[in-house]
Design a protein around this motif. Structure first.
Motif, PDB file in Angstrom:
ATOM      1  N   GLU A 252      -5.577 -75.299  42.239  1.00 50.05           N
ATOM      2  CA  GLU A 252      -4.992 -74.237  41.433  1.00 50.05           C
ATOM      3  C   GLU A 252      -3.587 -73.911  41.939  1.00 50.05           C
ATOM      4  OE1 GLU A 252      -7.400 -70.788  40.619  1.00 50.05           O
ATOM      5  OE2 GLU A 252      -9.209 -71.828  41.303  1.00 50.05           O
ATOM      6  N   PRO A 253      -2.652 -73.573  41.050  1.00 47.72           N
ATOM      7  CA  PRO A 253      -1.328 -73.123  41.482  1.00 47.72           C
ATOM      8  C   PRO A 253      -1.464 -71.858  42.328  1.00 47.72           C
ATOM      9  CG  PRO A 253      -1.326 -73.645  39.144  1.00 47.72           C
ATOM     10  CD  PRO A 253      -2.747 -73.666  39.574  1.00 47.72           C
ATOM     11  N   ILE A 254      -0.738 -71.809  43.417  1.00 47.56           N
ATOM     12  CA  ILE A 254      -0.861 -70.690  44.358  1.00 47.56           C
ATOM     13  C   ILE A 254      -0.571 -69.359  43.679  1.00 47.56           C
ATOM     14  CG2 ILE A 254       0.043 -69.685  46.492  1.00 47.56           C
ATOM     15  CD1 ILE A 254       0.725 -72.591  47.350  1.00 47.56           C
ATOM     16  N   LEU A 255       0.539 -69.280  42.960  1.00 45.80           N
ATOM     17  CA  LEU A 255       0.932 -68.018  42.327  1.00 45.80           C
ATOM     18  C   LEU A 255      -0.087 -67.590  41.282  1.00 45.80           C
ATOM     19  CD1 LEU A 255       3.067 -65.816  42.200  1.00 45.80           C
ATOM     20  CD2 LEU A 255       4.269 -67.153  40.461  1.00 45.80           C
ATOM     21  N   ASP A 256      -0.583 -68.522  40.485  1.00 51.75           N
ATOM     22  CA  ASP A 256      -1.567 -68.184  39.450  1.00 51.75           C
ATOM     23  C   ASP A 256      -2.852 -67.659  40.075  1.00 51.75           C
ATOM     24  OD1 ASP A 256       0.244 -69.021  37.611  1.00 51.75           O
ATOM     25  OD2 ASP A 256      -0.794 -70.872  37.069  1.00 51.75           O
ATOM     26  N   TYR A 257      -3.255 -68.279  41.168  1.00 53.15           N
ATOM     27  CA  TYR A 257      -4.509 -67.862  41.815  1.00 53.15           C
ATOM     28  C   TYR A 257      -4.419 -66.408  42.275  1.00 53.15           C
ATOM     29  CZ  TYR A 257      -8.454 -67.637  45.021  1.00 53.15           C
ATOM     30  OH  TYR A 257      -9.611 -67.262  45.663  1.00 53.15           O
ATOM     31  N   TYR A 258      -3.345 -66.070  42.980  1.00 59.24           N
ATOM     32  CA  TYR A 258      -3.250 -64.724  43.533  1.00 59.24           C
ATOM     33  C   TYR A 258      -2.829 -63.684  42.500  1.00 59.24           C
ATOM     34  CZ  TYR A 258      -4.232 -66.802  48.006  1.00 59.24           C
ATOM     35  OH  TYR A 258      -4.861 -67.469  49.028  1.00 59.24           O
ATOM     36  N   MET A 259      -2.131 -64.100  41.460  1.00 57.79           N
ATOM     37  CA  MET A 259      -1.851 -63.164  40.372  1.00 57.79           C
ATOM     38  C   MET A 259      -3.136 -62.777  39.647  1.00 57.79           C
ATOM     39  SD  MET A 259       1.290 -62.228  40.257  1.00 57.79           S
ATOM     40  CE  MET A 259       1.467 -61.565  38.598  1.00 57.79           C
ATOM     41  N   GLY A 260      -4.111 -63.687  39.656  1.00 59.12           N
ATOM     42  CA  GLY A 260      -5.409 -63.357  39.077  1.00 59.12           C
ATOM     43  C   GLY A 260      -6.153 -62.315  39.886  1.00 59.12           C
ATOM     44  N   LEU A 261      -5.888 -62.278  41.192  1.00 58.30           N
ATOM     45  CA  LEU A 261      -6.540 -61.306  42.068  1.00 58.30           C
ATOM     46  C   LEU A 261      -5.743 -60.008  42.185  1.00 58.30           C
ATOM     47  CD1 LEU A 261      -7.650 -63.692  44.965  1.00 58.30           C
ATOM     48  CD2 LEU A 261      -9.085 -62.716  43.172  1.00 58.30           C
ATOM     49  N   LEU A 262      -4.451 -60.071  41.858  1.00 55.65           N
ATOM     50  CA  LEU A 262      -3.591 -58.891  41.894  1.00 55.65           C
ATOM     51  C   LEU A 262      -2.862 -58.773  40.546  1.00 55.65           C
ATOM     52  CD1 LEU A 262      -2.104 -59.303  45.477  1.00 55.65           C
ATOM     53  CD2 LEU A 262      -3.574 -57.419  44.722  1.00 55.65           C
ATOM     54  N   PRO A 263      -3.613 -58.571  39.472  1.00 59.03           N
ATOM     55  CA  PRO A 263      -2.995 -58.528  38.139  1.00 59.03           C
ATOM     56  C   PRO A 263      -2.067 -57.333  37.988  1.00 59.03           C
ATOM     57  CG  PRO A 263      -5.266 -57.768  38.042  1.00 59.03           C
ATOM     58  CD  PRO A 263      -5.065 -58.311  39.431  1.00 59.03           C
ATOM     59  N   LEU A 264      -0.930 -57.548  37.341  1.00 61.29           N
ATOM     60  CA  LEU A 264       0.036 -56.475  37.116  1.00 61.29           C
ATOM     61  C   LEU A 264      -0.326 -55.717  35.843  1.00 61.29           C
ATOM     62  CD1 LEU A 264       3.316 -58.346  38.114  1.00 61.29           C
ATOM     63  CD2 LEU A 264       1.871 -56.851  39.514  1.00 61.29           C
ATOM     64  N   THR A 265      -1.477 -55.096  35.879  1.00 64.45           N
ATOM     65  CA  THR A 265      -1.996 -54.313  34.761  1.00 64.45           C
ATOM     66  C   THR A 265      -2.338 -52.922  35.280  1.00 64.45           C
ATOM     67  OG1 THR A 265      -4.268 -55.018  35.211  1.00 64.45           O
ATOM     68  CG2 THR A 265      -2.958 -56.409  33.734  1.00 64.45           C
ATOM     69  N   ARG A 266      -3.039 -52.152  34.464  1.00 64.54           N
ATOM     70  CA  ARG A 266      -3.440 -50.814  34.903  1.00 64.54           C
ATOM     71  C   ARG A 266      -4.330 -50.848  36.132  1.00 64.54           C
ATOM     72  NH1 ARG A 266      -2.861 -46.322  31.978  1.00 64.54           N
ATOM     73  NH2 ARG A 266      -4.801 -45.471  32.810  1.00 64.54           N
ATOM     74  N   SER A 267      -4.986 -51.997  36.385  1.00 66.59           N
ATOM     75  CA  SER A 267      -5.845 -52.101  37.552  1.00 66.59           C
ATOM     76  C   SER A 267      -5.056 -51.968  38.857  1.00 66.59           C
ATOM     77  CB  SER A 267      -6.609 -53.431  37.551  1.00 66.59           C
ATOM     78  OG  SER A 267      -5.730 -54.521  37.694  1.00 66.59           O
ATOM     79  N   SER A 268      -3.721 -52.166  38.789  1.00 72.25           N
ATOM     80  CA  SER A 268      -2.901 -52.007  39.994  1.00 72.25           C
ATOM     81  C   SER A 268      -2.913 -50.560  40.487  1.00 72.25           C
ATOM     82  CB  SER A 268      -1.469 -52.463  39.732  1.00 72.25           C
ATOM     83  OG  SER A 268      -0.868 -51.684  38.719  1.00 72.25           O
ATOM     84  N   LEU A 269      -3.261 -49.630  39.591  1.00 73.52           N
ATOM     85  CA  LEU A 269      -3.371 -48.227  39.995  1.00 73.52           C
ATOM     86  C   LEU A 269      -4.507 -48.011  40.992  1.00 73.52           C
ATOM     87  CD1 LEU A 269      -2.860 -46.474  36.541  1.00 73.52           C
ATOM     88  CD2 LEU A 269      -1.201 -46.665  38.401  1.00 73.52           C
ATOM     89  N   LEU A 270      -5.421 -48.964  41.046  1.00 73.80           N
ATOM     90  CA  LEU A 270      -6.536 -48.851  41.989  1.00 73.80           C
ATOM     91  C   LEU A 270      -6.040 -48.850  43.432  1.00 73.80           C
ATOM     92  CD1 LEU A 270      -9.159 -51.237  40.332  1.00 73.80           C
ATOM     93  CD2 LEU A 270      -9.159 -48.736  40.360  1.00 73.80           C
ATOM     94  N   PHE A 271      -4.849 -49.399  43.658  1.00 73.88           N
ATOM     95  CA  PHE A 271      -4.279 -49.346  45.017  1.00 73.88           C
ATOM     96  C   PHE A 271      -4.130 -47.896  45.464  1.00 73.88           C
ATOM     97  CE2 PHE A 271      -0.794 -48.874  47.979  1.00 73.88           C
ATOM     98  CZ  PHE A 271      -1.059 -49.859  48.931  1.00 73.88           C
ATOM     99  N   SER A 272      -3.584 -47.058  44.578  1.00 75.08           N
ATOM    100  CA  SER A 272      -3.397 -45.647  44.927  1.00 75.08           C
ATOM    101  C   SER A 272      -4.740 -44.942  45.102  1.00 75.08           C
ATOM    102  CB  SER A 272      -2.555 -44.934  43.864  1.00 75.08           C
ATOM    103  OG  SER A 272      -3.178 -44.974  42.596  1.00 75.08           O
ATOM    104  N   HIS A 273      -5.751 -45.340  44.310  1.00 68.89           N
ATOM    105  CA  HIS A 273      -7.092 -44.761  44.481  1.00 68.89           C
ATOM    106  C   HIS A 273      -7.601 -45.042  45.890  1.00 68.89           C
ATOM    107  CE1 HIS A 273      -8.210 -44.833  39.903  1.00 68.89           C
ATOM    108  NE2 HIS A 273      -6.977 -44.407  40.115  1.00 68.89           N
ATOM    109  N   GLY A 274      -7.491 -46.303  46.306  1.00 69.53           N
ATOM    110  CA  GLY A 274      -7.990 -46.692  47.613  1.00 69.53           C
ATOM    111  C   GLY A 274      -7.243 -46.016  48.740  1.00 69.53           C
ATOM    112  N   ALA A 275      -5.907 -45.980  48.637  1.00 71.47           N
ATOM    113  CA  ALA A 275      -5.105 -45.351  49.685  1.00 71.47           C
ATOM    114  C   ALA A 275      -5.444 -43.870  49.811  1.00 71.47           C
ATOM    115  CB  ALA A 275      -3.614 -45.543  49.389  1.00 71.47           C
TER     116      ALA A 275
ATOM    117  N   LEU B 134      -7.953 -57.301  44.084  1.00 67.14           N
ATOM    118  CA  LEU B 134      -7.686 -56.908  45.471  1.00 67.14           C
ATOM    119  C   LEU B 134      -7.023 -55.544  45.585  1.00 67.14           C
ATOM    120  CD1 LEU B 134      -6.355 -60.281  46.967  1.00 67.14           C
ATOM    121  CD2 LEU B 134      -8.568 -59.216  47.366  1.00 67.14           C
ATOM    122  N   TRP B 135      -6.693 -54.922  44.460  1.00 66.27           N
ATOM    123  CA  TRP B 135      -5.945 -53.672  44.520  1.00 66.27           C
ATOM    124  C   TRP B 135      -6.699 -52.566  45.253  1.00 66.27           C
ATOM    125  CZ3 TRP B 135      -1.086 -54.075  44.102  1.00 66.27           C
ATOM    126  CH2 TRP B 135      -0.481 -54.917  43.172  1.00 66.27           C
ATOM    127  N   LEU B 136      -7.965 -52.350  44.915  1.00 68.00           N
ATOM    128  CA  LEU B 136      -8.717 -51.260  45.558  1.00 68.00           C
ATOM    129  C   LEU B 136      -8.939 -51.518  47.046  1.00 68.00           C
ATOM    130  CD1 LEU B 136     -10.125 -48.553  45.277  1.00 68.00           C
ATOM    131  CD2 LEU B 136     -12.217 -49.769  44.626  1.00 68.00           C
TER     132      LEU B 136
END
Length: 266
Positions: free
Chosen positions: A67-90, A205-207
């Motif tokens: 798998e392409p490296i960038l595609d693999y990790y973008m799938g785990l760190l999608p730039l969508t609303r789910s990125s807000l989960l980082f702030s939830h976890g912190a 991986l955001w949360l």
């Protein structure tokens, strides 16, 4: 099982480099990864080797899977609303540790004690945010994005077993090098379970990264200014407040909250 093999290679490479550096310093070889009393260049070489091995594993794993490296990790760190989960976890880990430190201060289990030189703690505070973000990012990419994701893909390994194995390996990795304290291991296991459950329930991986970064920020930020009165089995110690009985109970409650509040990965 690709991930486990890659992770097993890391301490082997670290030991080979340590041995080469010790030989150059005219010191005998050591079976343990321990350069505490060795010259500075041996310790620095060991730290650099560790970081290079960790990052190399993160880079190599998707390539082995084709798998392409960038595609693999973008799938785990999608730039969508789910990125807000980082702030939830912190926020969750920060509130958890604030409550813990507040309870210890109120009961004289923790005392204000500025035991680092001004220059040292100022430098630590300046680097606190990048240190927390970098540490959380690398460990979450490695232990959840590579290790746990690989275990969860195994047809023969039940989900619960994958989480426990992922948590045990995560905890064990913190004791590959010689450490002052080993009684903190159960606390690391429970921390690993929390982070694994956060990844499983959200599918990104955001949360777990937010939980991890918030914890590093709080623990490393308060460290120069307090001393523990213990007992250690109750309060934890130094950078391990989650390793005491109360801290571990808090991790269990936080894990239950994450598991209940956040939905199954889609």
């Amino acid at each position: 099982m690709i991930a486990i093999l890659l992770l097993l290679a890391i301490p082997i490479l670290m030991w080979v480099v340590q041995s080469a550096l010790l030989t150059r310093a005219g010191l005998p070889l050591r079976w343990r990864l321990d350069a505490g009393d060795a010259p500075a260049f041996v310790r620095t070489g060991g730290r650099i080797t560790t970081q290079v091995c960790l990052i190399a594993t993160i880079v190599v794993y998707p390539t082995i899977r084709g798998e392409p490296i960038l595609d693999y990790y973008m799938g785990l760190l999608p730039l969508t609303r789910s990125s807000l989960l980082f702030s939830h976890g912190a926020a969750a880990s920060s509130l958890f540790l604030c409550a813990l430190f507040g309870a210890w201060l109120a009961t004289d289990r923790l005392v204000i004690d500025i035991h680092h030189a001004r220059r040292k703690w100022v430098k630590r505070l300046i680097l606190l945010v990048p240190t927390a973000l970098f540490g959380a990012l690398v460990e979450e990419l490695l232990f959840r994005g590579v290790l746990l994701a690989d275990l969860l893909r195994s047809d023969w390994l039940p989900t619960g077993a994958a989480i426990m194995l992922g948590a045990l390996i995560f905890a064990g990795a913190h004791y590959v090098r010689a450490v002052k304290r080993r009684w903190t291991f159960p606390g690391h296991v429970l921390l690993g379970v929390l982070l694994c459950v956060a990844f499983l329930r959200t599918g990104s991986l955001w949360l777990p990264m937010g939980l991890h970064a918030g914890g590093i920020f709080m623990i490393m930020g308060i460290r120069p200014f307090v001393s523990y009165r213990g007992p250690a089995w109750l309060t934890g110690a130094s950078i391990f407040p989650f390793a005491g009985v109360i801290g571990m109970a808090g991790l269990l409650l936080l894990t239950a909250f994450v598991s209940t509040y956040y939905g199954e990965a889609h």
